[in-house]
Scaffold this active site. Structure first.
Site, short mmCIF file in Angstrom:
data_model
loop_
_atom_site.label_atom_id
_atom_site.label_comp_id
_atom_site.label_asym_id
_atom_site.label_seq_id
_atom_site.Cartn_x
_atom_site.Cartn_y
_atom_site.Cartn_z
N CYS A 157 0.71 -1.31 0.08
CA CYS A 157 -0.15 -0.01 0.07
C CYS A 157 0.92 1.36 0.08
O CYS A 157 0.41 2.40 -0.46
CB CYS A 157 -0.83 0.07 1.08
SG CYS A 157 -2.15 -1.26 1.21
N1 CO8 Z 1 -19.51 -10.24 8.38
C1 CO8 Z 1 -19.83 -10.47 9.62
N2 CO8 Z 1 -18.93 -10.66 10.68
C2 CO8 Z 1 -17.75 -10.90 10.50
C3 CO8 Z 1 -17.32 -10.73 9.06
C4 CO8 Z 1 -18.25 -10.30 7.87
N3 CO8 Z 1 -17.74 -10.13 6.84
N4 CO8 Z 1 -16.05 -10.77 9.23
C5 CO8 Z 1 -15.66 -11.01 10.42
N5 CO8 Z 1 -16.98 -11.04 11.09
C6 CO8 Z 1 -16.86 -11.33 12.67
C7 CO8 Z 1 -15.66 -12.15 13.18
O1 CO8 Z 1 -15.95 -13.33 13.06
C8 CO8 Z 1 -15.80 -11.45 14.56
O2 CO8 Z 1 -16.79 -12.31 15.34
P1 CO8 Z 1 -16.41 -12.80 16.96
O3 CO8 Z 1 -16.35 -11.43 17.77
O4 CO8 Z 1 -17.50 -13.43 17.25
O5 CO8 Z 1 -14.94 -13.70 16.73
C9 CO8 Z 1 -16.33 -10.17 14.67
O6 CO8 Z 1 -17.12 -10.08 13.31
C10 CO8 Z 1 -15.18 -9.00 14.48
O7 CO8 Z 1 -14.09 -9.76 13.52
P2 CO8 Z 1 -12.53 -8.89 13.45
O8 CO8 Z 1 -12.06 -8.78 14.66
O9 CO8 Z 1 -11.91 -9.58 12.38
O10 CO8 Z 1 -13.21 -7.64 12.90
P3 CO8 Z 1 -12.15 -6.05 13.04
O11 CO8 Z 1 -13.25 -5.20 13.94
O12 CO8 Z 1 -11.13 -6.10 13.07
O13 CO8 Z 1 -12.53 -5.58 11.64
C11 CO8 Z 1 -11.34 -5.17 9.70
C12 CO8 Z 1 -11.76 -6.06 10.40
C13 CO8 Z 1 -12.26 -4.26 8.95
C14 CO8 Z 1 -10.30 -5.85 8.59
C15 CO8 Z 1 -10.31 -4.44 10.50
O14 CO8 Z 1 -9.31 -5.22 11.33
C16 CO8 Z 1 -9.20 -3.69 9.66
O15 CO8 Z 1 -9.55 -2.66 9.02
N6 CO8 Z 1 -8.00 -3.55 10.20
C17 CO8 Z 1 -6.58 -2.87 9.37
C18 CO8 Z 1 -6.56 -3.63 8.28
C19 CO8 Z 1 -5.52 -2.84 7.35
O16 CO8 Z 1 -5.27 -1.76 7.40
N7 CO8 Z 1 -4.75 -3.49 6.60
C20 CO8 Z 1 -3.97 -3.10 5.41
C21 CO8 Z 1 -4.13 -3.91 4.41
S1 CO8 Z 1 -3.77 -3.31 3.01
C22 CO8 Z 1 -2.11 -3.57 2.72
O17 CO8 Z 1 -1.05 -3.19 3.01
C23 CO8 Z 1 -1.70 -4.79 1.76
C24 CO8 Z 1 -2.12 -4.44 0.63
C25 CO8 Z 1 -2.09 -5.71 -0.34
C26 CO8 Z 1 -3.17 -5.51 -1.65
C27 CO8 Z 1 -3.62 -6.76 -1.99
C28 CO8 Z 1 -4.75 -6.61 -2.67
C29 CO8 Z 1 -5.53 -8.19 -2.41
#
Ligand code: CO8
Length: 375
Positions: A157
């Site tokens: 990114c």
């Molecule tokens: N629908 C419903 N519930 C869900 C879903 C869904 N889709 N997904 C997860 N849940 C549930 C989980 O099972 C969990 O349930 P429980 O509490 O019962 O265990 C609950 O929801 C909470 O799950 P998470 O803890 O996973 O959820 P978060 O609140 O942490 O949100 C995010 C997830 C949105 C992914 C968040 O953690 C986030 O945005 N983090 C930062 C990520 C980030 O900035 N990453 C950078 C990536 S980009 C990069 O640098 C790479 C580039 C490469 C590009 C490649 C292209 C493909």
């Protein structure tokens, strides 16, 4: 002393949009079919039933409402769950080259230069569609840039900001005067649409920039002087994509799932927020700029609460909406293109002398910040 500027930007937005509702419908249909097909094994406890995704979760957890993509029909087909992107012949423009041409032409026009001015072309993005020849050399040829050298680079990114660092260094050393940077991101082709944890995160887009030495006689429209660039990396396995040429020599081949994007989102959130806010504050301090002087932060677009938290820490107060523009509600995470889309769309209202910071961050970990002054 010479001034180095971003004199023009461009944006290519793919024609197809994909809403959370459409994405969740397809995913949940896939889940129903999977659970039905594996009913016996699930009852025996051999495998776990898949859980459904939800629109409400996606919007609340990330701020994403929709995304653009290069192909939608393949992604929303529950039997396929990946885009249809047919491999082209060696005689045709590659897909990343095609996206780059659109964005680059806009940046060149806005910078009021011609392809002949450009001495260096960088294609900087998270996922390159081939190892060689460099996509950048193809872009160079397609745009008729004859007196230049070109290369590809990848810092996930942060690729666009690290490319600005490269361009700044090359211009400062005197080796080139104008550099074209393009960020063709086809994130949907590297995304596991069968994974509930990440199927909603990414979209496709391409941005472009002209970074150049400002000639004394040159009048520029809506240009930004680069005051300083700072790049930082710190190794982490929390965001990974293990796709690579060695996969061919492994029993598993190029198979799913760990050859696609995966991450520990919570850990990334927790570790990257303090890293980025500290990075920006140190960068401003090193340039003797008070944090309250900065009119705009064009941040990487991964998660809107993450951006809110980073800007709160940097500004030491609640930020106003216009100070940290969000585009990920419409585009989702477009990797290196995200902060540049925000910059491209939200800079015209700034006045001469106003300061802004582009800051991208992501896998690596990597952080790149660029301090700009409107001229
Ligand atoms: N629908 C419903 N519930 C869900 C879903 C869904 N889709 N997904 C997860 N849940 C549930 C989980 O099972 C969990 O349930 P429980 O509490 O019962 O265990 C609950 O929801 C909470 O799950 P998470 O803890 O996973 O959820 P978060 O609140 O942490 O949100 C995010 C997830 C949105 C992914 C968040 O953690 C986030 O945005 N983090 C930062 C990520 C980030 O900035 N990453 C950078 C990536 S980009 C990069 O640098 C790479 C580039 C490469 C590009 C490649 C292209 C493909």
């Amino acid at each position: 002393m010479s001034e180095f500027v971003i004199s023009g930007t461009g944006l290519f937005t793919p024609p197809e949009t994909l809403s959370n509702r459409e994405l969740v419908e397809a995913f949940n249909c896939y889940v129903d079919q999977f659970n039905q097909d594996n009913d016996e094994a699930i009852k025996r406890g051999d495998i776990e039933a898949l859980e459904k995704s939800s629109e409400a979760f996606i919007e609340k957890a990330s701020g994403i409402k929709s995304r653009y993509c290069m192909n939608k029909s393949g992604i929303i087909d529950p039997k396929r769950m990946k885009p249809y992107l047919k491999e082209r012949t060696d005689e045709e423009h590659s897909l990343q080259c095609e996206m780059s041409i659109h964005a680059a032409k806009e940046a060149i026009t806005r910078a009021q230069i011609t392809p002949d001015n450009i001495g260096m072309v960088i294609v900087a993005c998270s996922n390159l569609q081939r190892a060689y020849p460099a996509v950048a050399i193809e872009v160079q040829q397609a745009l008729g840039i004859h007196k230049a050298f070109a290369f590809d680079m990848n810092v996930a990114c942060s690729s666009a900001t690290f490319a600005i660092q490269m361009a700044y260094g090359a211009i400062a050393s005197g080796s080139v005067d104008h550099c074209l940077i393009v960020n063709p991101e086809i994130c949907t082709a590297h995304l596991n649409f069968k994974s509930r944890d990440c199927h909603f995160i990414f979209g496709d887009a391409c941005t472009a920039m002209i970074v150049q030495k400002k000639e004394a006689h040159q009048t520029l429209d809506n240009a930004f002087k680069i005051l300083d660039v700072k790049a930082l990396t710190q190794y982490s396995s929390n965001i990974r994509n293990n796709f690579g040429f060695l996969n061919n020599a492994d029993e598993e081949g190029f198979g799913l799932p760990n050859k696609l994007f995966y991450q520990h989102g919570r850990k990334v959130f927790k570790e990257v927020v303090p890293m980025v806010s500290k990075h920006i504050l140190e960068h401003l301090k090193a340039n003797k700029i008070d944090n309250q002087q900065v009119k705009r932060f064009w941040l990487h677009q991964a998660n809107d609460s993450m951006n809110l938290l980073i800007s709160k820490k940097v500004l030491e107060r609640e930020p106003q909406e216009h100070e940290t523009p969000i585009i990920l509600d419409e585009y989702a995470n477009t990797s290196s293109a995200g902060s540049i889309i925000a910059f491209h769309k939200y800079n015209q209202d700034l006045k001469k002398g106003d300061l802004g910071v582009i800051c991208a961050f992501g896998a690596g970990y990597s952080v790149g910040s660029v301090i700009l002054e409107k001229i």
